[in-house]
Design an enzyme around this catalytic site. Structure first.
Site, short mmCIF file in Angstrom:
data_model
loop_
_atom_site.label_atom_id
_atom_site.label_comp_id
_atom_site.label_asym_id
_atom_site.label_seq_id
_atom_site.Cartn_x
_atom_site.Cartn_y
_atom_site.Cartn_z
N ASP A 73 6.99 -26.77 18.97
CA ASP A 73 6.31 -26.02 17.89
C ASP A 73 7.24 -25.11 17.09
OD1 ASP A 73 6.45 -24.41 20.14
OD2 ASP A 73 4.53 -23.45 19.82
N LYS A 109 14.92 -21.70 29.82
CA LYS A 109 14.40 -22.83 30.60
C LYS A 109 15.45 -23.20 31.65
CE LYS A 109 11.41 -22.64 27.15
NZ LYS A 109 11.69 -23.29 25.90
N ALA A 133 16.48 -27.66 25.85
CA ALA A 133 15.92 -26.66 26.76
C ALA A 133 15.82 -27.14 28.21
CB ALA A 133 14.54 -26.21 26.26
N ASP A 182 17.46 -30.99 21.32
CA ASP A 182 16.76 -29.76 21.66
C ASP A 182 16.79 -29.76 23.19
OD1 ASP A 182 15.03 -27.75 22.25
OD2 ASP A 182 13.47 -28.36 20.85
#
Ligand SMILES: *Cc1c(COP(=O)(O)O)cnc(C)c1O
Length: 460
Positions: A126, A259, A218, A216
């Site tokens: 998001d 994370k 994480a 991405d």
């Protein structure tokens, strides 16, 4: 079967007290919070599965590293410790610290994305989508079709549909595509991994068109664990070897260190290109701080360096992902509909199947989250129509294929007895599911509304 049960590769040295308020108090608290779980005081939550972001427990060595942090403005020793860990584990040479993952997105996207651009990927997270749409660019979801069926078992549901990616590039032209983003693991898609084979195939396509491939990253370590345990030919590789193989394909990454680096705050950008690193450095200085701290304290960079090594150890990953699977298995035993296969960091309850009588425009996954809190003081988070937000152009709701309540498990924090409380509470909600009613919005922010929205129960 003579294999030992899995157990945590650590023992507990420090504990933090939590307490359970009464059911009546919880009903009152959630009313006061406008039925938005983000607006609760954490103190009023018993088992907090809102997110696994920044909520992990640091190790004794990480706490030790904090004491040794170097707070020099420029060229801090702790920055170089962090950079060395990143070079070592990800194999990417250039590093910029940022205060968290979305800040890394902001800096990288400032250097790369212009109005009208198109960014294909596998179910963008998001904040990623927010940063893309905020720049009047658009995110195109090219995740494989199998990801949309919540009960289908597929080992790599986060995979990119290569045909869809090729079509997207053909349709918009490589000139309007400043990057392709692969999210590992795919959070919005249910914590589902991407195979090494798929990553390599995407890299082949992006190379052919001269488009940078960005991860991405994480949950890159959890992704590596799934590659090791699910992908043929990978079981003999170590987690670190798999990380190397994955990142060899990438031109760079943004990372939320909250994370898989097991710190409470922090992020970074890692890049292959010196030129892009220079371009990003300018934005890092404007938005985050000098290029060797970027919004992070020296001590936090020191803990992050240590966390990257701990977070990429097989035994740790095995116990973490097994705990998630334990919760999933127990819910399945109780007949509660969850997404398959289980995610790495979270179990996703299928609210459309749990509450089939509540239409998507009345936010069934939000209802489920509210009821689970009232029942057991357990906090999850809605991954459904609220999160999916409105279309930036038409301003219409854009209901997703799935309405999910995500139960994200913090790293090294809860025991399986806590997981049993979650199962117990959800079972009680399940038993009275037919009486539950929908919610309607009474307030929402123009972008990323889920954090601050207000709801009220629908009448009738
Ligand atoms: C958490 C997360 C982010 C954003 O990171 P923050 O540290 O929360 O800003 C981006 N992408 C993914 C996949 C994430 O899980």
């Amino acid at each position: 079967m003579d294999t030992a049960p899995y157990s945590e590769p650590y023992k507990i040295k420090v504990v933090e007290q939590i307490k359970q308020i009464s059911r009546e108090e919880r009903a009152q608290k959630i009313r006061e919070a406008h039925y938005n779980l983000f607006l609760l005081h954490a103190e009023d939550v018993y088992v907090d599965l809102l997110t696994d972001s920044g909520t992990g427990a640091m190790s004794d060595r990480q706490w030790g590293a904090l004491m040794e942090g170097d707070e020099s403005y420029a060229g801090s020793r702790s920055f170089f410790a962090m950079k060395t860990a990143i070079n070592d584990i990800l194999g990417l040479p250039h590093v910029l610290p940022t205060h968290q993952g979305r800040a890394a997105e902001n800096v990288l996207f400032s250097a790369l994305i212009k109005e009208g651009d198109v960014i294909p990927g596998n179910s963008h997270f998001d904040t990623t989508k927010g940063h893309i749409e905020f720049r009047k660019a658009s995110a195109v979801d090219c995740t494989i079709a199998q990801s949309k069926d919540p009960s289908l078992n597929h080992p790599f549901k986060g995979n990119v549909d290569l045909m869809a990616l090729e079509q997207c590039i053909a349709q918009h032209g490589a000139g309007r595509i400043p990057m392709v983003i692969i999210t590992i693991t795919c959070n919005s898609g249910g914590g589902q991994p991407v195979s090494l084979e798929n990553i390599r195939a995407v890299a082949e396509i992006t190379k052919k068109h001269g488009i940078p491939l960005i991860f991405d990253a994480a949950r890159f370590a959890e992704n590596a664990y799934f590659i090791k345990t699910r992908e043929s030919g990978c079981d003999n590789l170590t987690i670190r070897e798999i990380c190397h193989e994955m990142f060899t394909c990438a031109d760079g990454c943004t990372m939320s260190s909250k994370k898989d680096a097991i710190v409470n705050m922090g992020g970074f950008i890692a890049l292959r290109s010196e030129e892009l690193f220079q371009a990003c450095s300018v934005f890092n200085i404007i938005y985050e701080g000098y290029i060797t701290y970027g919004g992070m304290s020296g001590r936090d960079m020191a803990a992050l360096a240590r966390g990257l090594y701990e977070g990429t150890e097989f035994d740790y990953l095995h116990s973490r992902i097994s705990q998630t699977a334990y919760l999933g298995k127990r819910l399945v035993e109780e007949g509660i509909p969850v997404l398959h296969p289980f995610g790495g960091h979270a179990i996703y309850v299928n609210a459309l199947e749990f509450l089939p009588h509540i239409p998507q425009e009345q936010f069934p996954a939000q209802v489920l989250g509210v009821e689970l809190y009232i029942e057991g003081g357990v906090r999850g988070v809605e991954i459904g129509t609220v999160l999916a937000d409105r279309d930036p152009v038409t301003r219409e709701n854009r209901p997703p294929n799935m309405e999910l309540l995500r139960l994200a498990i913090p790293r090294r924090v809860y025991t399986n007895n806590h997981m049993e409380v979650v199962v117990w509470a959800l079972k009680k909600v399940w038993q009275r599911r037919e009486q539950l009613k929908g919610l309607s919005l009474t307030f929402e922010a123009p972008i990323m509304r889920h954090f601050t929205a207000h709801f009220t129960p629908v009448s009738s």
